[in-house]
Design a protein around this motif. Sequence first.
Motif, PDB file in Angstrom:
ATOM      1  N   LEU B 117      52.287  39.870  21.112  1.00 35.51           N
ATOM      2  CA  LEU B 117      52.752  38.538  21.490  1.00 35.51           C
ATOM      3  C   LEU B 117      53.025  38.509  22.989  1.00 35.51           C
ATOM      4  N   GLY B 118      53.067  37.321  23.560  1.00 34.52           N
ATOM      5  CA  GLY B 118      53.397  37.227  24.973  1.00 34.52           C
ATOM      6  C   GLY B 118      53.087  35.866  25.541  1.00 34.52           C
ATOM      7  N   TRP B 119      53.026  35.811  26.839  1.00 37.68           N
ATOM      8  CA  TRP B 119      52.627  34.590  27.535  1.00 37.68           C
ATOM      9  C   TRP B 119      52.108  34.942  28.916  1.00 37.68           C
ATOM     10  N   ARG B 120      51.444  34.008  29.516  1.00 35.28           N
ATOM     11  CA  ARG B 120      50.870  34.194  30.838  1.00 35.28           C
ATOM     12  C   ARG B 120      51.076  32.912  31.625  1.00 35.28           C
ATOM     13  N   TRP B 121      51.416  33.042  32.895  1.00 34.86           N
ATOM     14  CA  TRP B 121      51.583  31.875  33.764  1.00 34.86           C
ATOM     15  C   TRP B 121      50.345  31.700  34.622  1.00 34.86           C
ATOM     16  N   THR B 122      49.904  30.469  34.778  1.00 36.32           N
ATOM     17  CA  THR B 122      48.776  30.178  35.669  1.00 36.32           C
ATOM     18  C   THR B 122      49.138  28.969  36.523  1.00 36.32           C
ATOM     19  N   VAL B 388      53.260  25.730  38.038  1.00 38.92           N
ATOM     20  CA  VAL B 388      52.652  26.696  37.118  1.00 38.92           C
ATOM     21  C   VAL B 388      52.858  26.191  35.700  1.00 38.92           C
ATOM     22  N   LYS B 389      52.080  26.741  34.762  1.00 43.79           N
ATOM     23  CA  LYS B 389      52.287  26.431  33.358  1.00 43.79           C
ATOM     24  C   LYS B 389      52.020  27.672  32.550  1.00 43.79           C
ATOM     25  N   ARG B 390      52.603  27.692  31.350  1.00 45.54           N
ATOM     26  CA  ARG B 390      52.611  28.879  30.518  1.00 45.54           C
ATOM     27  C   ARG B 390      51.617  28.731  29.370  1.00 45.54           C
ATOM     28  N   THR B 391      50.799  29.742  29.174  1.00 40.92           N
ATOM     29  CA  THR B 391      49.947  29.809  27.992  1.00 40.92           C
ATOM     30  C   THR B 391      50.523  30.884  27.086  1.00 40.92           C
ATOM     31  N   THR B 392      50.855  30.535  25.843  1.00 36.03           N
ATOM     32  CA  THR B 392      51.385  31.562  24.940  1.00 36.03           C
ATOM     33  C   THR B 392      50.219  32.328  24.317  1.00 36.03           C
ATOM     34  N   LEU B 393      50.473  33.575  23.984  1.00 37.16           N
ATOM     35  CA  LEU B 393      49.435  34.463  23.460  1.00 37.16           C
ATOM     36  C   LEU B 393      49.902  35.087  22.153  1.00 37.16           C
ATOM     37  N   ALA B 394      49.013  35.154  21.178  1.00 38.25           N
ATOM     38  CA  ALA B 394      49.321  35.844  19.920  1.00 38.25           C
ATOM     39  C   ALA B 394      48.062  36.525  19.420  1.00 38.25           C
TER      40      ALA B 394
END
Lengths: 434, 434
Positions: B117-122, B388-394
């Motif tokens: 799990l996590g997230w990434r900022w772009t 920036v905005k966050r993309t969540t990851l799973a």
Amino acid sequence: MPQFLDATTPDFEEQFAALLGAKREDSPDVDAAVAEIIADVRARGDAAVIELTERYDRLTLTPETLRFAPEEIEALIAEVPQHEREALELAAERIRAYHARQMPEDASWVDESGATLGWRWTPVSAAGLYVPGGLASYPSSVLMNAIPAKVAGVERLAITVPTPDGVANPLVLLAARLAGVDEIYRIGGAQAVAALAYGTTSIAPVDKITGPGNAFVAAAKRRVFGKVGIDMIAGPSEILVIADGDNDPDWIALDMLSQAEHDESAQSILITTDRAMAKAVEAAIERHLLTLERREIAGKSWRDYGAVILVPDLDVAAVLSNRIAPEHLELCVADPDGLSEQITHAGAIFLGAWTPEAIGDYVGGPNHVLPTARSARFSSGLSVMDFVKRTTLAKMTPAALRAIGPAAETLAISESLEAHGLSVRARLNHLNEL
Amino acid sequence: MPQFLDATTPDFEEQFAALLGAKREDSPDVDAAVAEIIADVRARGDAAVIELTERYDRLTLTPETLRFAPEEIEALIAEVPQHEREALELAAERIRAYHARQMPEDASWVDESGATLGWRWTPVSAAGLYVPGGLASYPSSVLMNAIPAKVAGVERLAITVPTPDGVANPLVLLAARLAGVDEIYRIGGAQAVAALAYGTTSIAPVDKITGPGNAFVAAAKRRVFGKVGIDMIAGPSEILVIADGDNDPDWIALDMLSQAEHDESAQSILITTDRAMAKAVEAAIERHLLTLERREIAGKSWRDYGAVILVPDLDVAAVLSNRIAPEHLELCVADPDGLSEQITHAGAIFLGAWTPEAIGDYVGGPNHVLPTARSARFSSGLSVMDFVKRTTLAKMTPAALRAIGPAAETLAISESLEAHGLSVRARLNHLNEL
């Protein structure tokens, strides 16, 4: 029929631009009606809320019964079957664990001028969560909205959920209990949003309102924005699946139908490098549309807004995906982590074929409230950040003011803001006299 | 006359509530005119922008001259006197250093089920910054809006700044250069916002628009919101000073006038434990109002909206401050750090008498774009986070899906979303067959 586009054909750019630009939502204009409801609630408080609830929900309330009593909640929650209770508990636990990691950190440092700089995060004091009634009354949405608020430290969290004809959803109440919600009101529509924003005798006002709702709720949220904070105004749901040839078409078909079954305006798009896979997924979707419970809704969504795009390679897929900026993005490819590095705009990414989007709707951990309608280009899903705010801090010393004050004075004068300059100059003069 | 309130009198609560509730802004309703301008720019692009600029700014442009040419910018910047250039450079450097610390971090972890799990900022890809023309054309605002965007990694940053009668502000151009702005257009009003949001032949569309502006600009930003992201719609500026008896009343008077000189609708409030200090500050304000360049504006603001509140102790001051949720808060007390611990809602805090608010407007480092009109209860000042905005990851594994998939299926069924359940079930069945 869903659209079929081939990225290698000459008219592709035109077709793709049309797909991107297509308007899927046609909200009724309820703004005038909503303005009236809000004015009525502001003027008459509880009495207006009670009358409107009688009119729209066929439910007679008093100021005392606007709010669910603890023993009512207990009795309704007791109806929830054990396996549903356990599933909801697992979801709550996983959502809480994920969001706990989002808490931002305070900062404080001394810079080379001797000034202490930094910031501090504090929670919103009181938040209200709108929960739709009837068919779209989703306990999972209660968890997804309420848990980030409580993780952020919101002290008072109120829910409004309409109960047409007095029928409440026990799972919604259980979700509220698991999330730590403090107050639950059985009201809905624009009147609920107005009551949360402005307060009534029985309902204290909140500082921020989140949660999904119909056109009336969306219009009311827009109108109270400024008086209180609001979350995004969500549009119809979307999924983009990027798949190579090595997939079970049935899985992808079901993932795409998961979005389509939400709403006739939902959109499911498949981008694939494999023409046979494209055809197989389409066939599997048609097969499921024969039997699916919500086949009318899902079928209309698929026929009106569905699309399949054939691409020469995954690099092209990534470029198109970034132009779409999808709410949900599934990467059903051999190296999903590698491909995800090329994704710059998406609400949530589901990596690999073992990660159906539905996992993210319930138990994955990340939030399922995500930016729709290409707004992932500039916004993020719901998070703890929506329930905290930052106060910046600055503390000068005499030495720091001596170092940087003259520049502030110069700029104030250049902007013709004399008092700004004088406020710095008065202190500098005092230092020079010491 | 500014109001004088004493927190120990019986009618204080009523007076304070009235002060909190007072509406300071009376924006003209320009929404219909703005809707027309936006429709015109969408329909006719450059031609509409050029016509509107001719009408409102008395300036004739062509598609080629909409944008400042590099050599024009050079020539104008060369006019800036050395001391102003150096002041602006210091400000830019300090603002950049402060905002660089705001970059949020990506996260990735494997949970006990084996799921990653996590997230990434772009960053937002392209942003547009509206800069007012004429009197309110502040180079400091260019730095405060543009630097966070560039720190965030925004690739393309465009500015629009109207130049009535063709007169440009060299300091604004220098600020844009120092901040790393990529394109500068000499247009303004609702037409500039429309051009940034929808694009024209000569101006590529952006994803997010920030920056202050008049009623036309504010209405246009509201209208394009959704198509693009926007920052807050700022109201008139405010300051709250909390001061004990050990202060130079002249410093506090100048700090309060720094807000008052911005705008007739600005608000300056003093909360003090010391009646003599209250009187001394009032007298100092009156004295400065005799000579201040902007005495008409500052005087009207002070008389109409200024207030002095006498409190028995600083704990009461903190409670009142949190109800006001001020944009700017100065703590001119013996232990400002201690008092700041009690502050839960404020845009920016200036600690101690050596930190005039004007420092924060220019060279302190923190952003000067801050939440007004009590919105610090639920929102923050401008920051890197706005760009920036966050993309969540799973990412599930077969084992993770086996562990948590059944709960997702249960919840999908309870919400009558069959395809959601089937998308999980199809994968679980496959695992069971292995």
